[in-house]
Write an enzyme that holds these catalytic residues in place. Structure first.
Site, PDB file in Angstrom:
ATOM      1  N   CYS A   1       3.066  24.834 116.595  1.00  0.00           N
ATOM      2  CA  CYS A   1       2.229  25.215 117.735  1.00  0.00           C
ATOM      3  C   CYS A   1       2.212  24.121 118.807  1.00  0.00           C
ATOM      4  O   CYS A   1       1.744  23.010 118.557  1.00  0.00           O
ATOM      5  CB  CYS A   1       0.819  25.494 117.197  1.00  0.00           C
TER       6      CYS A   1
ATOM      7  N   CYS B   1      -1.277  22.861 119.833  1.00  0.00           N
ATOM      8  CA  CYS B   1      -1.836  22.041 118.745  1.00  0.00           C
ATOM      9  C   CYS B   1      -1.377  20.595 118.894  1.00  0.00           C
ATOM     10  O   CYS B   1      -2.151  19.664 118.664  1.00  0.00           O
ATOM     11  CB  CYS B   1      -1.398  22.573 117.378  1.00  0.00           C
TER      12      CYS B   1
END
Length: 113
Positions: free
Chosen positions: A36, A39
């Site tokens: 991600c 993230c």
């Protein structure tokens, strides 16, 4: 002194997770995935939050792919998702990247610290 984030990569048992979130001090859980992009952007922000607040908060990263039971129980549908707990109660929940200032303000306002 450098603050260290507690990084949970391996499968965490629910009983251990429950112990973590039942702590008296606020615990910010960052549900993330290694693939991600947002993230990865959030990680250094959380490190700055930890550096600013020190021992007043625990910040724990949980890999949703390796901890599917916990992710499912808390209905984490997207990453990153942060959930703030204290004494086992969910105080705040936010998906997406949030600024350091907003995270610190939220922790201080929502927790009884």
């Amino acid at each position: 002194m450098m603050a260290v984030l507690l990084l949970i990569l391996n499968s965490t048992k629910m009983s251990k997770f429950d112990t973590i979130i039942n702590a008296d001090k606020p615990v910010l859980i960052d549900f993330f995935a290694t693939w991600c992009g947002p993230c990865k952007m959030l990680s250094p922000i959380l490190k700055e939050v930890k550096d600013s607040l020190g021992d007043a908060v625990s910040i724990i990263k949980i890999d949703v792919d390796k901890n599917q039971q916990i992710s499912s129980q808390y209905q984490v549908r997207g990453v990153p998702t942060m959930i703030l707990f204290q004494n086992g109660k969910q105080l705040w929940r936010q998906s997406g990247v949030v600024s350091k200032e907003e995270i610190i303000k939220t922790i201080l306002e929502k927790s009884n610290k």
